[in-house]
Write a protein that holds these residues in place. Structure first.
Motif, mmCIF file in Angstrom:
data_model
loop_
_atom_site.group_PDB
_atom_site.id
_atom_site.type_symbol
_atom_site.label_atom_id
_atom_site.label_comp_id
_atom_site.label_asym_id
_atom_site.label_seq_id
_atom_site.Cartn_x
_atom_site.Cartn_y
_atom_site.Cartn_z
ATOM 1 N N ALA A 73 40.911 58.387 32.199
ATOM 2 C CA ALA A 73 42.021 58.442 33.151
ATOM 3 C C ALA A 73 42.264 57.155 33.939
ATOM 4 N N PRO A 74 42.305 55.998 33.253
ATOM 5 C CA PRO A 74 42.537 54.768 34.012
ATOM 6 C C PRO A 74 43.949 54.727 34.602
ATOM 7 N N GLN A 75 44.021 54.276 35.841
ATOM 8 C CA GLN A 75 45.312 54.123 36.501
ATOM 9 C C GLN A 75 45.952 52.803 36.044
ATOM 10 N N GLN A 76 47.143 52.559 36.504
ATOM 11 C CA GLN A 76 47.952 51.437 36.026
ATOM 12 C C GLN A 76 47.250 50.084 36.152
ATOM 13 N N GLN A 77 46.611 49.800 37.290
ATOM 14 C CA GLN A 77 45.969 48.495 37.468
ATOM 15 C C GLN A 77 44.851 48.292 36.444
ATOM 16 N N LEU A 78 44.036 49.305 36.226
ATOM 17 C CA LEU A 78 42.953 49.179 35.264
ATOM 18 C C LEU A 78 43.496 49.118 33.838
ATOM 19 N N GLN A 79 44.502 49.897 33.537
ATOM 20 C CA GLN A 79 45.120 49.825 32.211
ATOM 21 C C GLN A 79 45.615 48.407 31.930
ATOM 22 N N ARG A 80 46.229 47.814 32.927
ATOM 23 C CA ARG A 80 46.757 46.445 32.776
ATOM 24 C C ARG A 80 45.621 45.453 32.555
ATOM 25 N N LEU A 81 44.556 45.549 33.336
ATOM 26 C CA LEU A 81 43.399 44.671 33.174
ATOM 27 C C LEU A 81 42.826 44.800 31.767
ATOM 28 N N LEU A 82 42.656 46.003 31.303
ATOM 29 C CA LEU A 82 42.108 46.230 29.967
ATOM 30 C C LEU A 82 43.030 45.686 28.886
ATOM 31 N N ARG A 83 44.311 45.904 29.048
ATOM 32 C CA ARG A 83 45.295 45.432 28.060
ATOM 33 C C ARG A 83 45.360 43.902 28.025
ATOM 34 N N LEU A 84 45.440 43.266 29.191
ATOM 35 C CA LEU A 84 45.578 41.804 29.252
ATOM 36 C C LEU A 84 44.356 41.084 28.696
ATOM 37 N N THR A 85 43.196 41.657 28.861
ATOM 38 C CA THR A 85 41.967 41.029 28.383
ATOM 39 C C THR A 85 41.611 41.426 26.954
ATOM 40 N N GLY A 86 42.313 42.406 26.403
ATOM 41 C CA GLY A 86 41.993 42.903 25.072
ATOM 42 C C GLY A 86 40.831 43.891 25.066
ATOM 43 N N ALA A 87 40.303 44.196 26.247
ATOM 44 C CA ALA A 87 39.178 45.126 26.326
ATOM 45 C C ALA A 87 39.576 46.528 25.882
ATOM 46 N N ASP A 88 40.858 46.855 25.958
ATOM 47 C CA ASP A 88 41.304 48.174 25.506
ATOM 48 C C ASP A 88 41.134 48.341 23.997
#
Length: 103
Positions: A73-88
């Motif tokens: 259940a990541p919120q928007q800020q964490l989703q963005r961090l994961l997406r921008l770094t490729g960690a997702d």
């Protein structure tokens, strides 16, 4: 702050809320490491988190190497961090706690 409880099939669920940075990530790291020592799967419920920085991201990647870590259940800020770094693409990110807690 965080809370730990047993999920389905001995899955450890740790709930994180608030902000995590270099100054505040230590207690969460301790809880995750303790859960990883006794459970094959550790779920981190991030639904109540408001902020996580690179220190938090490094913790997630570290825990990913030592246990089957699921981010729930990541919120928007964490989703963005994961997406921008490729960690997702590396971490197991699930949209709900229910989904992350399943075997």
């Amino acid at each position: 702050m965080e809370d730990t409880h047993e999920g389905h099939n001995a899955v450890a669920v740790i709930t994180a809320w608030g902000e995590y940075d270099a100054d505040t990530v230590g207690p969460l790291e301790s809880r995750l490491a303790a859960a990883a020592a006794t459970h094959r799967t550790v779920v981190l419920d991030t639904g109540a988190m408001t902020f996580g920085d690179s220190s938090f991201l490094n913790l997630l990647l570290k825990m990913h190497r030592i246990t089957q870590l699921r981010i729930a259940a990541p919120q928007q800020q964490l989703q963005r961090l994961l997406r921008l770094t490729g960690a997702d693409q590396v971490l197991d990110v699930r949209s709900t706690l229910e989904d992350a807690s399943r075997p």
